[in-house]
Write an enzyme that holds these catalytic residues in place. Structure first.
Site, PDB file in Angstrom:
ATOM      1  N   ASP A  42       0.556  -1.607  -0.093  1.00 19.21           N
ATOM      2  CA  ASP A  42       0.154  -0.436   0.130  1.00 19.21           C
ATOM      3  C   ASP A  42       0.737   1.616   0.201  1.00 19.21           C
ATOM      4  OD1 ASP A  42      -1.664   1.602   1.026  1.00 19.21           O
ATOM      5  OD2 ASP A  42      -2.764   1.055   2.263  1.00 19.21           O
ATOM      6  N   TYR A  94       2.053  -0.838  15.829  1.00 16.13           N
ATOM      7  CA  TYR A  94       0.661  -1.044  14.144  1.00 16.13           C
ATOM      8  C   TYR A  94       1.218   0.458  13.071  1.00 16.13           C
ATOM      9  CZ  TYR A  94      -1.934  -5.120  16.241  1.00 16.13           C
ATOM     10  OH  TYR A  94      -2.222  -6.447  16.493  1.00 16.13           O
ATOM     11  N   LYS A 137      -2.972  -2.914   8.168  1.00 17.90           N
ATOM     12  CA  LYS A 137      -3.397  -3.856   8.433  1.00 17.90           C
ATOM     13  C   LYS A 137      -2.130  -4.735   6.821  1.00 17.90           C
ATOM     14  CE  LYS A 137      -6.027  -5.831  11.065  1.00 17.90           C
ATOM     15  NZ  LYS A 137      -4.983  -5.950  12.428  1.00 17.90           N
TER      16      LYS A 137
HETATM   17  C1  F6R Z   1      -5.697  -1.503   5.488  1.00 21.04           C
HETATM   18  C2  F6R Z   1      -5.853  -0.145   5.890  1.00 21.04           C
HETATM   19  C3  F6R Z   1      -5.789  -0.668   7.651  1.00 21.04           C
HETATM   20  C4  F6R Z   1      -5.328   0.955   7.821  1.00 21.04           C
HETATM   21  C5  F6R Z   1      -6.142   1.265   9.955  1.00 21.04           C
HETATM   22  C6  F6R Z   1      -5.087   2.836   9.803  1.00 21.04           C
HETATM   23  O1  F6R Z   1      -5.734  -1.185   3.816  1.00 21.04           O
HETATM   24  O2  F6R Z   1      -6.188   0.479   4.968  1.00 21.04           O
HETATM   25  O3  F6R Z   1      -5.479  -1.344   8.668  1.00 21.04           O
HETATM   26  O4  F6R Z   1      -3.937   0.391   8.214  1.00 21.04           O
HETATM   27  O5  F6R Z   1      -7.048   1.419   9.311  1.00 21.04           O
HETATM   28  O6  F6R Z   1      -5.572   3.973   9.025  1.00 21.04           O
HETATM   29  P1  F6R Z   1      -5.002   5.496   9.606  1.00 21.04           P
HETATM   30  O7  F6R Z   1      -4.033   5.335   8.530  1.00 21.04           O
HETATM   31  O8  F6R Z   1      -6.315   5.525   8.813  1.00 21.04           O
HETATM   32  O9  F6R Z   1      -5.273   5.400  10.903  1.00 21.04           O
HETATM   33 MG    MG Z   2      -4.113  -2.110   2.334  1.00 22.79          MG
HETATM   34 MG    MG Z   3      -4.403   0.531   3.716  1.00 20.65          MG
END
Ligand code: F6R
Ligand code: MG
Ligand code: MG
Length: 374
Positions: A11, A230, A233
């Site tokens: 990503d 984290y 995902k």
């Molecule tokens: C996976 C994805 C999610 C985000 C997570 C954090 O493709 O998009 O796992 O990484 O929701 O999101 P933010 O950056 O909005 O805190």
């Molecule tokens: Mg993704």
């Molecule tokens: Mg993402």
């Protein structure tokens, strides 16, 4: 002929939050692989699933090849530059290291690779999932390779009657690859005992016990183990060879009609059903639902046939409706109980801090009294 199939995904930026890469981003990655991969790879296919771009390559350089990995890394870097120019959300977010060091494993992008001796015809499936983690494939792989209720080939085909060997990784171990090998059918209860915990135990590969050939390769990386926190995902990719010594295409696809609950969805912190979607589909409802795409090919002398979408056929519309209903039903439960992931899997630390503060405000009551009204 010995051919290597490598799929590397990342990503590197997305439109409107975590929905899908921009058209220019995809074109940039495609152009980079096309130009720089000319003398390196025999064929390639670029697609996106949700906000992740996957580069599927066929070549003869074996697994973990530095130049193949660098090719993908450079394409993602070029894409990241475009994502920054366009102001896309999360530009370069899966490129966790500053400089390339021989292999993209451990650097953020997910990798699934298999070096195979091409059969006279070599059908295989490429899966990509978004808004979930690699354990999402545990149940579908168990059903396809170990359960006769799903896969009649296990009793009908002499090529499959010896069963399959599962290599399962303990992804909570960060000091190295901690794996176990278990044989189906003799050890299916042991396999099931591990796979029931998809956040910790993940199928890494599956092998034919009749021929010793590899059937499955799964990207097992957990981003938080790399970054130490984290970062989203993992959104795993997977390669599955089908037919002859392996399950039929339909036997591998059938488990996705369940729409089983997986970790992911909104803020990577919920339990949501996995929806099979066509390749190049974006994300929507509750930053989900978690999706999985499947693209089928045959590879011949390192050349890919045209792609065929595993989940485009009308049957899957009914499944999608069913999964959408399951997703809505689960969301009615909001933040309570199984709707949200356990503390150890939450992507955000805010709640931990909140609970720490609240904990200080708890007091042991000296005697059983009615609560004082404020
Ligand atoms: C996976 C994805 C999610 C985000 C997570 C954090 O493709 O998009 O796992 O990484 O929701 O999101 P933010 O950056 O909005 O805190
Ligand atoms: Mg993704
Ligand atoms: Mg993402």
């Amino acid at each position: 002929m010995k051919t290597t199939l490598s799929v590397i995904k990342a990503d590197i930026g997305s439109l409107a939050g975590h929905m899908a890469p921009s058209k220019r981003l995809l074109e940039t990655v495609e152009a980079c692989i096309h130009e720089r991969g000319r003398d390196l790879i025999l064929d390639h296919y670029i697609s996106h699933t949700g906000d992740d771009i996957a580069i599927l390559m066929a070549h003869t350089r074996g697994e973990g090849d530095e130049q193949i990995h660098k090719l993908a890394w450079d394409a993602f870097l070029a894409g990241t530059a475009v994502a920054r120019q366009q102001g896309l959300y999360g530009a370069g977010q899966d490129l966790l290291k500053d400089s390339f060091s021989g292999n993209v494993r451990g650097m953020g992008p997910a990798v699934a690779e298999m070096e195979i001796e091409e059969r006279p015809n070599e059908p295989f499936l490429f899966f990509a999932a978004d808004k979930t983690d690699p354990g999402a494939y545990n149940l579908p792989l168990y059903l396809a390779f170990a359960d006769v209720m799903n896969t009649p080939g296990l009793i009908l085909s002499p090529n499959m009657s010896k069963g399959f060997r599962f290599v399962i990784m303990d992804v909570s171990n960060t000091s190295g690859d901690r794996v176990i090998e278990l044989n189906a059918p003799e050890e299916i209860y042991d396999i099931a005992a591990l796979l029931r915990d998809p956040e910790r135990y993940v199928v890494e590969s599956v092998w034919s016990r009749a021929s010793g050939e590899q059937a499955v390769a799964v990207a097992t990386s957990r981003l938080h183990n790399i970054a130490g926190k984290y970062t989203g995902k993992d959104d795993p990719v997977m390669l599955v060879r089908v037919q002859m010594n392996f399950p039929a295409t339909g036997e591998v696809l059938t488990p996705y009609a369940i729409g089983h609950f997986v970790a992911g969805g909104m803020r990577g912190s919920h339990q949501m059903p996995l929806m099979p979607v066509t390749s190049n589909t974006g994300i929507s409802y509750f930053d989900g639902p978690p999706v999985v795409s499947c693209t089928g090919f045959c590879v011949h002398n390192g050349k890919l046939t045209e792609p065929i979408d595993g989940f485009a056929q009308p049957f899957w519309n009914t499944v999608r409706d069913h999964v959408a209903n399951k997703a809505i039903e689960m969301r009615r439960q909001g933040f309570v109980g199984t709707a949200m992931l356990p503390m150890s899997e939450l992507e955000y630390t805010g709640i931990t801090e909140k609970l720490r503060d609240l904990d200080k405000r708890f007091a042991l009551r000296a005697e059983a009294l009615a609560p004082t009204l404020a």
